[in-house]
Design a protein around this motif. Structure first.
Motif, mmCIF file in Angstrom:
data_model
loop_
_atom_site.group_PDB
_atom_site.id
_atom_site.type_symbol
_atom_site.label_atom_id
_atom_site.label_comp_id
_atom_site.label_asym_id
_atom_site.label_seq_id
_atom_site.Cartn_x
_atom_site.Cartn_y
_atom_site.Cartn_z
ATOM 1 N N GLY B 59 58.217 18.498 -19.423
ATOM 2 C CA GLY B 59 57.795 18.855 -20.769
ATOM 3 C C GLY B 59 56.311 18.674 -21.023
ATOM 4 O O GLY B 59 55.861 18.742 -22.162
ATOM 5 N N ALA B 81 55.378 26.560 -20.036
ATOM 6 C CA ALA B 81 56.444 26.902 -19.092
ATOM 7 C C ALA B 81 56.374 28.365 -18.667
ATOM 8 O O ALA B 81 56.422 28.688 -17.475
ATOM 9 N N SER B 485 63.090 26.225 -20.110
ATOM 10 C CA SER B 485 62.305 25.544 -21.141
ATOM 11 C C SER B 485 61.382 26.523 -21.855
ATOM 12 O O SER B 485 61.088 26.342 -23.042
ATOM 13 N N VAL B 495 68.081 22.897 -25.676
ATOM 14 C CA VAL B 495 68.279 23.346 -24.295
ATOM 15 C C VAL B 495 68.951 24.716 -24.320
ATOM 16 O O VAL B 495 69.638 25.061 -25.269
#
Lengths: 497, 498
Positions: B59, B81, B485, B495
């Motif tokens: 993250g 991401a 992500s 999620v």
């Protein structure tokens, strides 16, 4: 008055004096004269740097000549607009650097000192023009840089140059007369010549018609000097047929004086309510739009490299006029930034074109095929300059276009963005032809195959300016920060009433 | 959940390729230097990009700013991401393509120019992936156009110059549209940041929003070869094969798709677009492109041209998936960047290897080629089966998630499009496989003549990865988690469970 203020008249007197003395001191000694001119230009540059640092730290610097206070005496002012001197001097130094080999090869030795003298006088005239605070001196300095420019064009030999110089002289003289007429009218109206004085007095002028006529004369006069379409017709021949360092000087710097004149005019008439500036703004927007498209299209149909570059100047002056005409802070700051950036780009391009002309003797784009193999650095510099001229991000040409587009949105004229982009794409159309010719076609001329890389003294300014042209856009925020106060001053006066 | 960290790696990755390009321009006279620099830079860059993967999976978001270039607009890089996913794909493929190109281009002219601009293209692609705001992205998007131009017209023939001109006209006009849209977005919001799930908001005049959408999507749609803006791509196949492979299957076209995804997910945002409804039109256009381009591909006999039309069709998978605005479809959009890239580059490598080894360019000449070049054709088989959507291969994963997403978005018609596309893919790949493996070769027992090793290995590596992407998509260290992500961020979910 701080002691530093004495440097201000020096920016004008130093180059002009050095220029006037040069033919007498260095007759038939071209190299010595070149050193003399270079030294004078560098000293002038150093002077402007000192002044500019003073400007950055404090307020504007003004210098009453002979100690007579304005509005009676003559005053020179180093304000935001006059800081353009920095660019003028820096580029003049580079032009002089590149000029040596060119002059040695093309100008007869009896006239070489004259060439350098005229360049110095031209620089002095421009410095005086941007710093002049009164109308009459504005006119005088305009004549100084204009007449030296006519003479410089005429220095190139050949029938085209002679005719171009004559055309340039005639058109220039008419525009000068218009400015002189305007100065006379304004003096009759207000009894003063000092610009800030006149600006205040114009509001109480008795004959608004005469003031309006003066405004019209000034605008037309400066539009000619700035070569804004359709008053550009003198430019392509003059800029293309002049010796290349002179082309660089004319296209990079001298046409910008017309813009300075327009900005000064706009500030002059902003306080007086006699003439709605909206009309002037609309005129500039429309002329700018037409100039962008016409300049780009005309550049596209040319076959000679220098003519392409000259028409590209017409298009770029259109961008600047458009930016000023939109009259929002973003657009005006974009136009001012583009003035500086275009000066850098176009000076570099003409110097590079000069190197090519000198080394190969060829000027048509189709003849230059395959030159990238033989003169990689010069050709590379030309390509970088052309990319910057099209305004591909993050080159120097991009910043102005972005700001002007943003300003167009703020002014509620979104359609202008289409014109800006169309102009950029059209520019790319001819730039690609040049790039293809230089790098992706086999040589067609023997002189290309035997050509050698340009001498170092020409290579250094070309490459330096090319690198600046493609990278200076990254410093856009800095330059825009510098011109912002000036841009606000130009449009701010508008918002007051 | 997302931690922003200052890091040099976002700028180092593009810079490595740029320095490599500079080095090649300086020292590239010697083949040794050229090869050493290209290889070293590609490997080092891959390592740098890969080193950001573990952190990104936790993250972390890496960020680097070089200061303002225009008032209020930074020249900044930010590895999130989605960007890292694209960056990983392009840097992995650069390593393989460099090896391939060294062998393929041996003996060609102007190699210094070729490898120099090749590295510059990769540099700009990387910068596009890592751009923090639309301006930075746009700067490199335009530079990519400029840098690919010398590669497209490398041969210098009239045909190449024509293709180059068409390429520039299309892509630079697209760039102009993006610029206009970008000015409008900046004027409306005062920012161009790509770090939010939706920069624009509903308060803006709807006509302005529509104009921005048309300009931005139309602009990026050129490089993404969305019909009717696709015509530059088939002609640009005149470029040398490594260029077609890396740039026209991966870098250039994917920069377009990536730009489209940035516009949809970061400029407009899922929520706003859902209320505006523009995405439905775009999805329809993408669906039409998928079908029509496949139909055209059916009729191509020159292998590279069939590949080009297949690319046009496959690229619209990404656009269609992104436009469905369902999390699972979005997942398909992101992973199809990798799936299509690896499969298509395999096919291009094979086409180039066949041409280099046997001189054959047309499909009708490939009778029995499987006997002479079995390994090469094995790679071709894997990749083309993947495009048909055979399970256990990468392409199936895309089709599966896209179909599930279409159902979730209440648009079952696109499931039909997927099926039709699978059938069409079969219709234009299977005949090639039939010719290669089943049809007898012209001369009865031809000697085995595999492509040289440097051409074969990268091809096999890509084909192997197509299998890995299909089999092990959910393995913990795979970029699949990265795609999840990215989608979670765009949709504001915790999620995304597949």
């Amino acid at each position: 008055m701080s002691s530093l203020a004495h440097l201000l008249p020096l920016t004008v007197l130093l180059p002009i004096t050095a220029g006037v003395l040069a033919p007498a001191l260095f007759h038939r000694r071209g190299l010595a004269c070149w050193w003399w001119a270079l030294a004078a230009a560098i000293l002038t540059f150093a002077t402007t740097v000192t002044l500019w640092r003073q400007l950055q730290s404090g307020s504007t610097i003004s210098y009453p000549l002979g100690g007579w206070p304005p509005p009676y005496g003559i005053e020179l002012v180093f304000d935001g607009l006059a800081a353009l001197m920095l660019v003028l001097c820096a580029l003049s130094v580079l032009i002089l650097l590149a000029a040596r080999r060119y002059v040695e090869a093309t100008v007869p030795s009896s006239r070489q000192s004259l060439f350098y003298a005229l360049i110095l006088i031209n620089l002095g005239g421009m410095n005086g023009f941007v710093a002049a605070a009164d109308l009459f001196n504005l006119f005088v300095f305009m004549e100084i840089f204009s007449i030296s420019a006519y003479a410089l064009v005429a220095l190139a030999r050949g029938p085209v140059a002679a005719l171009a110089a004559l055309k340039y002289l005639l058109v220039g003289a008419v525009s000068s007369l218009l400015v002189l007429l305007a100065v006379a009218l304004l003096h009759a109206q207000t009894g003063s010549l000092n610009m800030s004085d006149v600006a205040g007095l114009l509001a109480q002028a008795e004959a608004p018609g005469a003031s309006a006529l003066a405004l019209g004369c000034l605008v037309v006069g400066f539009l000619v000097k700035a070569a804004i379409f359709p008053l550009h017709f003198w430019l392509p021949d003059a800029h293309a047929s002049a010796p290349s360092p002179v082309s660089a000087l004319l296209s990079g710097l001298v046409v910008k004086m017309g813009i300075v004149g327009l900005v000064r005019t706009r500030i002059l008439f902003a306080e007086a309510e006699i003439v709605p500036l909206l009309m002037l703004d609309n005129l500039l927007v429309w002329l700018g739009v037409i100039a962008i498209l016409a300049g780009a299209v005309l550049a596209m149909v040319q076959r000679e490299l220098k003519l392409m570059l000259a028409y590209s100047t017409v298009a770029n002056m259109g961008y600047i006029a458009l930016g000023i005409g939109l009259a929002t802070p973003s657009a005006v700051s974009g136009a001012l930034a583009h003035t500086v950036y275009h000066a850098t780009i176009k000076t570099g391009l003409f110097l590079t074109a000069g190197s090519i002309l000198l080394c190969t003797g060829l000027s048509r784009v189709d003849d230059l095929r395959g030159l990238g193999q033989r003169m990689p650095l010069t050709s590379g510099a030309l390509v970088l300059g052309l990319l910057a001229a099209t305004g591909i991000p993050p080159t120097a040409g991009f910043v102005g276009k972005w700001q002007i587009a943003l300003g167009a949105l703020q002014a509620g004229q979104a359609w202008v963005i289409g014109v800006i982009l169309a102009g950029a794409l059209l520019t790319l159309g001819w730039a690609i032809r040049v790039i293809n010719s230089l790098f992706f076609r086999p040589p067609a001329r023997a002189r290309v195959i035997t050509a050698n890389e340009a001498p170092v003294s020409m290579l250094v300014p070309s490459v330096l300016l090319a690198v600046l042209a493609v990278s200076a856009g990254l410093g856009g925020a800095i330059l825009l920060g510098l011109v912002e106060p000036l841009a606000l001053a130009i449009v701010g006066a508008d918002h007051d009433h | 959940m997302i931690t922003e960290l200052f890091d040099l790696r976002p700028v180092a990755a593009p810079l490595i390729s740029a320095l490599c390009a500079f080095g090649i321009m300086l020292l590239g006279h010697h083949a040794g230097w050229r090869i050493a620099l290209s290889l070293a830079a590609s490997v080092v860059k891959f390592a740098v990009v890969l080193s950001m993967l573990p952190g990104a999976l936790e993250g972390n978001v890496y960020r680097f700013s070089a200061g303002e270039i225009l008032p209020g607009l930074e020249f900044a890089f930010r590895v999130d991401a989605l960007g890292l996913f694209f960056g990983l794909v392009s840097s992995t493929l650069w390593v393989l393509t460099t090896i391939y190109a060294i062998a393929y281009m041996r003996g060609s002219h102007s190699l210094r120019r070729f490898f120099g601009f090749f590295a510059l293209c990769v540099s700009t692609t990387q910068a596009i992936a890592f751009a923090e705001n639309l301006l930075t992205l746009f700067i490199f998007y335009e530079l990519l156009t400029i840098c690919t131009y010398p590669l497209v017209i490398h041969s210098g023939t009239l045909e190449a110059r024509r293709a180059g001109r068409r390429y520039l006209i299309y892509t630079l006009s697209g760039g102009a549209a993006i610029l206009a849209g970008m000015v409008m977005v900046y004027q409306a919001t005062g920012s161009l940041s790509l770090s939010t799930p939706g920069l624009l908001h509903a308060g803006i005049d709807e006509r302005a929003l529509l104009t921005m959408f048309v300009l931005l999507i139309g602009g990026f749609g050129v490089k993404a070869a969305l019909m009717p803006l696709h015509a530059w791509l088939p002609t640009a196949m005149v470029a040398p094969t490594p260029v077609s492979a890396l740039l026209h299957a991966v870098a250039v076209v994917k920069a377009g798709s990536f730009g489209l995804m940035r516009v949809i997910y970061n400029i407009f945002g899922v929520e706003l677009l859902d209320t505006l409804g523009y995405h439905q039109v775009l999805a329809a256009i993408a669906a039409i492109t998928i079908i029509v381009a496949s139909l055209v591909a059916l009729r191509q006999d020159v292998l590279k041209r069939r590949l080009a039309w297949s690319t046009i069709s496959q690229l619209s998978y990404i656009v269609l998936a992104a436009c469905l605005l369902a999390p699972l479809a979005a997942l398909a959009a992101v992973i199809h960047i990798a799936n299509q890239a690896f499969a298509k580059i395999t096919l291009f490598f094979v086409a180039g290897a066949i041409e280099k080894t046997t001189g054959k360019k047309r499909i009708s000449e490939l009778d029995g080629i499987g006997k002479t070049m079995p390994w090469t054709m094995a790679a071709f088989t894997v990749a083309s089966l993947s495009f048909m959507g055979v399970p256990l291969l990468a392409g199936f994963i895309t089709k599966w998630y896209l179909s599930v997403g279409a159902l979730a978005a209440g648009a079952p018609v696109y499931v039909g499009v997927m099926m039709a596309s699978a059938i069409l893919n079969a219709a234009y790949w299977l005949p090639i496989l039939y010719r290669a493996w089943v049809k007898p070769p012209e001369s009865p027992n031809p000697p085995r003549r595999e492509a040289e090793n440097l051409l074969l290995w990268p091809t096999l590596a890509c084909a192997a990865y197509v299998i890995v992407l299909g089999l092990g998509a959910q393995a913990p260290a795979m970029p699949f988690a990265l795609a999840q992500s990215a989608v979670a961020f765009a949709f504001g979910l915790e999620v995304v469970s597949p």
